[in-house]
Design a protein around this motif. Structure first.
Motif, short mmCIF file in Angstrom:
data_model
loop_
_atom_site.label_atom_id
_atom_site.label_comp_id
_atom_site.label_asym_id
_atom_site.label_seq_id
_atom_site.Cartn_x
_atom_site.Cartn_y
_atom_site.Cartn_z
N SER A 1 0.93 -1.15 -0.01
CA SER A 1 -0.01 0.21 -0.13
C SER A 1 0.83 1.31 0.00
O SER A 1 0.51 2.16 -0.69
CB SER A 1 -0.77 -0.10 1.26
OG SER A 1 -1.59 0.88 1.23
N ARG A 2 1.84 1.15 0.93
CA ARG A 2 2.92 2.22 0.64
C ARG A 2 3.39 2.65 -0.39
O ARG A 2 3.67 3.67 -1.38
CB ARG A 2 3.85 2.26 1.84
CG ARG A 2 3.32 2.63 3.19
CD ARG A 2 4.55 2.84 4.25
NE ARG A 2 5.48 2.19 4.23
CZ ARG A 2 6.03 1.13 4.81
NH1 ARG A 2 5.36 0.62 5.83
NH2 ARG A 2 7.26 0.53 4.46
N ILE A 3 3.76 1.44 -0.89
CA ILE A 3 4.65 1.50 -2.27
C ILE A 3 3.82 2.03 -3.38
O ILE A 3 4.13 2.78 -4.10
CB ILE A 3 5.10 -0.05 -2.74
CG1 ILE A 3 6.53 -0.51 -1.68
CG2 ILE A 3 5.45 0.10 -4.30
CD1 ILE A 3 6.85 -1.87 -1.88
N ASN A 4 2.59 1.35 -3.44
CA ASN A 4 1.38 2.03 -4.24
C ASN A 4 1.28 3.46 -4.21
O ASN A 4 0.99 4.20 -5.22
CB ASN A 4 0.14 1.28 -4.12
CG ASN A 4 0.23 -0.15 -4.92
OD1 ASN A 4 0.84 -0.42 -5.65
ND2 ASN A 4 -0.61 -0.81 -4.33
N VAL B 1 4.55 5.33 -5.74
CA VAL B 1 4.31 5.19 -6.93
C VAL B 1 3.39 5.80 -7.80
O VAL B 1 3.75 6.64 -8.75
CB VAL B 1 4.41 3.59 -7.51
CG1 VAL B 1 4.23 3.52 -9.00
CG2 VAL B 1 5.87 2.73 -7.22
N PHE B 2 2.35 6.09 -7.11
CA PHE B 2 1.14 6.93 -7.83
C PHE B 2 1.35 8.43 -7.79
O PHE B 2 1.28 8.99 -8.64
CB PHE B 2 -0.16 6.48 -6.92
CG PHE B 2 -1.09 7.44 -7.28
CD1 PHE B 2 -2.09 7.32 -8.24
CD2 PHE B 2 -1.28 8.77 -6.26
CE1 PHE B 2 -3.01 8.10 -8.44
CE2 PHE B 2 -2.42 9.39 -6.61
CZ PHE B 2 -3.42 9.13 -7.82
N LYS B 3 2.13 8.81 -6.52
CA LYS B 3 2.46 10.11 -6.38
C LYS B 3 3.62 10.45 -7.56
O LYS B 3 3.14 11.53 -8.07
CB LYS B 3 2.90 10.34 -5.05
CG LYS B 3 3.23 11.91 -4.61
CD LYS B 3 3.88 12.11 -3.36
CE LYS B 3 5.13 11.72 -3.45
NZ LYS B 3 5.80 11.84 -2.05
N GLU B 4 4.46 9.75 -7.82
CA GLU B 4 5.64 9.96 -8.69
C GLU B 4 4.99 9.85 -10.13
O GLU B 4 5.38 10.79 -11.02
CB GLU B 4 6.48 9.07 -8.33
CG GLU B 4 7.60 9.29 -6.98
CD GLU B 4 8.12 10.58 -6.99
OE1 GLU B 4 8.51 11.51 -7.78
OE2 GLU B 4 8.21 11.17 -6.02
N GLN C 1 2.90 13.02 -11.00
CA GLN C 1 3.85 14.09 -11.30
C GLN C 1 4.39 14.01 -12.66
O GLN C 1 4.37 15.05 -13.12
CB GLN C 1 4.79 14.20 -9.88
CG GLN C 1 5.57 15.35 -9.94
CD GLN C 1 6.63 15.53 -8.87
OE1 GLN C 1 6.41 14.65 -8.14
NE2 GLN C 1 6.99 16.70 -8.46
N ILE C 2 4.89 13.06 -12.82
CA ILE C 2 5.79 12.73 -14.15
C ILE C 2 4.69 12.99 -15.42
O ILE C 2 4.89 13.66 -16.36
CB ILE C 2 6.24 11.44 -14.16
CG1 ILE C 2 7.32 11.24 -13.26
CG2 ILE C 2 6.77 11.06 -15.72
CD1 ILE C 2 8.09 9.96 -12.70
N VAL C 3 3.42 12.28 -15.18
CA VAL C 3 2.63 12.15 -16.24
C VAL C 3 2.17 13.76 -16.36
O VAL C 3 1.66 14.35 -17.79
CB VAL C 3 1.51 11.46 -16.13
CG1 VAL C 3 0.24 11.88 -17.02
CG2 VAL C 3 1.85 10.06 -16.25
N VAL D 1 10.77 6.75 -11.95
CA VAL D 1 10.25 6.17 -10.69
C VAL D 1 11.36 5.51 -9.95
O VAL D 1 11.69 5.61 -8.69
CB VAL D 1 9.22 5.25 -11.05
CG1 VAL D 1 8.72 4.24 -9.71
CG2 VAL D 1 8.00 5.97 -11.60
N ALA D 2 12.45 4.81 -10.61
CA ALA D 2 13.50 4.25 -10.17
C ALA D 2 14.21 5.17 -9.56
O ALA D 2 15.11 4.73 -8.31
CB ALA D 2 14.30 3.22 -11.21
N GLU D 3 14.45 6.24 -10.18
CA GLU D 3 15.59 7.45 -9.40
C GLU D 3 14.84 7.87 -8.08
O GLU D 3 15.61 8.26 -7.21
CB GLU D 3 15.58 8.57 -10.35
CG GLU D 3 16.61 8.04 -11.38
CD GLU D 3 16.80 9.26 -12.27
OE1 GLU D 3 16.16 10.08 -12.40
OE2 GLU D 3 17.67 9.19 -13.40
#
Length: 127
Positions: free
Chosen positions: A8-11, A14-17, A20-22, A80-82
């Motif tokens: 859930s925390r990872i989601n 990842v969602f936040k990043e 922001q990217i899109v 996302v990896a960075e």
């Protein structure tokens, strides 16, 4: 339980990043302002992440945005990896989410039903 909290925390991260990217970092003209990330679902093994995207527009615009996101998925994954500290960065799979449009359509239908019912009652009272 602990693993579900971790996913859930990872989601969330990842969602936040990805949002922001899109929203602000992709230069692809196919991906416009009417594109938003709705949610992400990462698998337990962190190999895959389904990214659900909502696109306002006609079918051609939706197809164009999805093609643009698919083409940019490697770049998005790299960013996302960075930014997210994970041993493995999941492969991103973009899916079109039409639930918002479905909700709008249902709301329109409900409003039409209420209007029709009201008109029938007015006609009934006039008789």
């Amino acid at each position: 339980m602990k693993n579900n909290t971790r996913i859930s925390r990872i989601n969330d991260e990842v969602f936040k990043e990805i949002s922001q990217i899109v929203w602000g970092e992709l230069k692809d003209p196919r991906i416009g302002a009417m594109t938003s990330v709705v949610r992400v679902d990462t698998t337990q093994d962190l190999k895959y992440c389904k990214v659900y995207v909502s696109v306002l527009g006609d079918e051609n615009q939706k197809a164009s945005v999805m093609k643009g996101l698919k083409n940019a998925s490697g770049f998005i994954r790299h960013l996302v990896a960075e930014r997210v500290n994970l041993r493995l960065t999941p492969e991103l799979i973009f899916k079109l989410d039409e639930s918002a449009e479905y909700a709008v359509r249902m709301e329109q239908l409900m409003a039409q039903i209420a209007k029709d019912r009201e008109e029938r009652e007015v006609q009934k009272d006039a008789e």
